[in-house]
Design a protein around this motif. Structure first.
Motif, mmCIF file in Angstrom:
data_model
loop_
_atom_site.group_PDB
_atom_site.id
_atom_site.type_symbol
_atom_site.label_atom_id
_atom_site.label_comp_id
_atom_site.label_asym_id
_atom_site.label_seq_id
_atom_site.Cartn_x
_atom_site.Cartn_y
_atom_site.Cartn_z
ATOM 1 N N VAL A 80 0.863 -1.179 0.000
ATOM 2 C CA VAL A 80 0.000 0.000 0.000
ATOM 3 C C VAL A 80 0.898 1.228 0.000
ATOM 4 O O VAL A 80 1.823 1.324 0.799
ATOM 5 N N SER A 81 0.635 2.150 -0.903
ATOM 6 C CA SER A 81 1.362 3.414 -0.966
ATOM 7 C C SER A 81 0.343 4.532 -1.064
ATOM 8 O O SER A 81 -0.721 4.357 -1.657
ATOM 9 N N PHE A 82 0.668 5.676 -0.466
ATOM 10 C CA PHE A 82 -0.211 6.826 -0.633
ATOM 11 C C PHE A 82 0.587 8.108 -0.579
ATOM 12 O O PHE A 82 1.656 8.170 0.012
ATOM 13 N N GLY A 83 0.066 9.107 -1.267
ATOM 14 C CA GLY A 83 0.644 10.436 -1.275
ATOM 15 C C GLY A 83 -0.455 11.447 -1.028
ATOM 16 O O GLY A 83 -1.526 11.362 -1.618
ATOM 17 N N ILE A 84 -0.186 12.374 -0.126
ATOM 18 C CA ILE A 84 -1.167 13.399 0.224
ATOM 19 C C ILE A 84 -0.505 14.761 0.064
ATOM 20 O O ILE A 84 0.614 14.965 0.546
ATOM 21 N N LEU A 85 -1.178 15.687 -0.576
ATOM 22 C CA LEU A 85 -0.729 17.070 -0.661
ATOM 23 C C LEU A 85 -1.777 17.933 0.020
ATOM 24 O O LEU A 85 -2.964 17.851 -0.293
ATOM 25 N N ALA A 86 -1.342 18.748 0.989
ATOM 26 C CA ALA A 86 -2.245 19.647 1.707
ATOM 27 C C ALA A 86 -2.196 21.035 1.083
ATOM 28 O O ALA A 86 -1.305 21.347 0.302
ATOM 29 N N GLY A 87 -3.146 21.869 1.486
ATOM 30 C CA GLY A 87 -3.226 23.221 0.961
ATOM 31 C C GLY A 87 -2.146 24.140 1.487
ATOM 32 O O GLY A 87 -1.792 25.121 0.842
ATOM 33 N N SER A 88 -1.597 23.820 2.662
ATOM 34 C CA SER A 88 -0.537 24.640 3.268
ATOM 35 C C SER A 88 0.215 23.779 4.270
ATOM 36 O O SER A 88 -0.175 22.649 4.557
ATOM 37 N N ASN A 89 1.324 24.318 4.796
ATOM 38 C CA ASN A 89 2.081 23.578 5.803
ATOM 39 C C ASN A 89 1.242 23.412 7.064
ATOM 40 O O ASN A 89 0.785 24.400 7.638
ATOM 41 N N ILE A 90 1.022 22.166 7.474
ATOM 42 C CA ILE A 90 0.253 21.873 8.674
ATOM 43 C C ILE A 90 0.908 20.716 9.414
ATOM 44 O O ILE A 90 1.666 19.948 8.831
ATOM 45 N N THR A 91 0.627 20.607 10.697
ATOM 46 C CA THR A 91 1.011 19.420 11.457
ATOM 47 C C THR A 91 -0.084 18.404 11.218
ATOM 48 O O THR A 91 -1.247 18.653 11.526
ATOM 49 N N GLN A 92 0.275 17.287 10.658
ATOM 50 C CA GLN A 92 -0.748 16.320 10.252
ATOM 51 C C GLN A 92 -0.189 14.914 10.355
ATOM 52 O O GLN A 92 1.002 14.692 10.211
ATOM 53 N N GLU A 93 -1.076 13.986 10.589
ATOM 54 C CA GLU A 93 -0.746 12.569 10.606
ATOM 55 C C GLU A 93 -1.700 11.868 9.661
ATOM 56 O O GLU A 93 -2.893 12.154 9.645
ATOM 57 N N TRP A 94 -1.164 10.981 8.843
ATOM 58 C CA TRP A 94 -1.984 10.133 7.984
ATOM 59 C C TRP A 94 -1.667 8.698 8.357
ATOM 60 O O TRP A 94 -0.506 8.354 8.617
ATOM 61 N N MET A 95 -2.688 7.883 8.412
ATOM 62 C CA MET A 95 -2.523 6.509 8.858
ATOM 63 C C MET A 95 -3.136 5.546 7.856
ATOM 64 O O MET A 95 -4.056 5.905 7.129
ATOM 65 N N LEU A 96 -2.624 4.336 7.881
ATOM 66 C CA LEU A 96 -3.268 3.248 7.161
ATOM 67 C C LEU A 96 -3.959 2.399 8.215
ATOM 68 O O LEU A 96 -3.331 1.987 9.195
ATOM 69 N N ASN A 97 -5.246 2.187 8.019
ATOM 70 C CA ASN A 97 -6.020 1.317 8.898
ATOM 71 C C ASN A 97 -6.279 -0.005 8.202
ATOM 72 O O ASN A 97 -6.547 -0.042 6.999
ATOM 73 N N LYS A 98 -6.211 -1.074 8.985
ATOM 74 C CA LYS A 98 -6.629 -2.399 8.520
ATOM 75 C C LYS A 98 -7.767 -2.817 9.431
ATOM 76 O O LYS A 98 -7.585 -2.928 10.647
ATOM 77 N N ASN A 99 -8.936 -2.991 8.866
ATOM 78 C CA ASN A 99 -10.137 -3.350 9.628
ATOM 79 C C ASN A 99 -10.390 -2.380 10.774
ATOM 80 O O ASN A 99 -10.783 -2.773 11.867
ATOM 81 N N GLY A 100 -10.106 -1.083 10.537
ATOM 82 C CA GLY A 100 -10.385 -0.046 11.525
ATOM 83 C C GLY A 100 -9.292 0.177 12.561
ATOM 84 O O GLY A 100 -9.432 1.036 13.419
ATOM 85 N N THR A 101 -8.197 -0.574 12.485
ATOM 86 C CA THR A 101 -7.093 -0.443 13.439
ATOM 87 C C THR A 101 -5.871 0.135 12.735
ATOM 88 O O THR A 101 -5.502 -0.331 11.651
ATOM 89 N N HIS A 102 -5.210 1.114 13.364
ATOM 90 C CA HIS A 102 -4.014 1.724 12.773
ATOM 91 C C HIS A 102 -2.886 0.693 12.684
ATOM 92 O O HIS A 102 -2.549 0.057 13.672
ATOM 93 N N VAL A 103 -2.299 0.545 11.505
ATOM 94 C CA VAL A 103 -1.161 -0.352 11.322
ATOM 95 C C VAL A 103 0.072 0.386 10.816
ATOM 96 O O VAL A 103 1.162 -0.165 10.807
ATOM 97 N N PHE A 104 -0.108 1.652 10.409
ATOM 98 C CA PHE A 104 1.004 2.409 9.840
ATOM 99 C C PHE A 104 0.691 3.886 10.003
ATOM 100 O O PHE A 104 -0.432 4.310 9.765
ATOM 101 N N ARG A 105 1.681 4.674 10.442
ATOM 102 C CA ARG A 105 1.478 6.110 10.620
ATOM 103 C C ARG A 105 2.552 6.885 9.872
ATOM 104 O O ARG A 105 3.703 6.497 9.847
ATOM 105 N N CYS A 106 2.135 8.001 9.328
ATOM 106 C CA CYS A 106 3.028 8.896 8.602
ATOM 107 C C CYS A 106 2.759 10.288 9.150
ATOM 108 O O CYS A 106 1.666 10.834 8.961
ATOM 109 N N TYR A 107 3.719 10.881 9.867
ATOM 110 C CA TYR A 107 3.490 12.124 10.598
ATOM 111 C C TYR A 107 4.471 13.187 10.124
ATOM 112 O O TYR A 107 5.608 12.882 9.785
#
Length: 157
Positions: A80-107
């Motif tokens: 699984v790969s993902f890329g996210i572009l936000a509108g401006s610099n922000i403190t943000q975390e993106w996660m991959l969930n498997k069956n509703g549980t976090h298995v990977f975090r990108c902060y």
């Protein structure tokens, strides 16, 4: 057969090996999805990234554009790969969930996040990219032919 072709019972090609040893699997489960449209999309904390557009999908209808989930059609290891572009610099975390549980975090504190990982799934497990942390933000979807926020799902084996 002698040409290296593999077929299903109905005669559909499932795998091919060239004389050079290159293997292609035209029915291998995979999906490439994005936000579609040409704008920023508000994503609230804990909500899935609204990837409502399927650019490409093989191996069945495994990505759901209503709930933004990829459901594993068979047990195996998935990249699984993902890329996210936000509108401006922000403190943000993106996660991959498997069956509703976090298995990977990108902060990060930035404008873009690019993450990839390999995860084992049972048949019918679902995967989703979710906004996390205390911030919610804008996901920049697309402009014309340019895709800025996306996800890919692929069965490795």
């Amino acid at each position: 057969d002698a040409r290296g072709l593999k077929f299903s019972a109905d005669g559909t090609e499932r795998m091919r090996m060239s004389a050079s040893g290159h293997v292609t699997m035209p029915s291998q489960p995979c999906a490439f999805v994005n936000g579609g449209g040409t704008s920023y999309i508000q994503v609230n904390d804990g909500s899935p990234a609204p990837f409502s557009n399927i650019e490409h999908q093989t191996g069945g209808s495994n990505y759901n554009t209503s709930n933004y989930r990829y459901t594993a059609p068979v047990a195996g290891w998935y990249q699984v790969s993902f890329g996210i572009l936000a509108g401006s610099n922000i403190t943000q975390e993106w996660m991959l969930n498997k069956n509703g549980t976090h298995v990977f975090r990108c902060y990060g504190i930035d404008r873009s996040w690019y993450c990839t990982g390999i995860f084992h799934c049972s048949a019918s497990d679902y995967l989703e990219v979710v906004s996390g942390g205390s911030n919610s933000g804008n996901l920049y979807a697309n402009t014309g032919a340019n895709t800025y926020s996306w996800a890919t799902y692929r069965l490795l084996g």
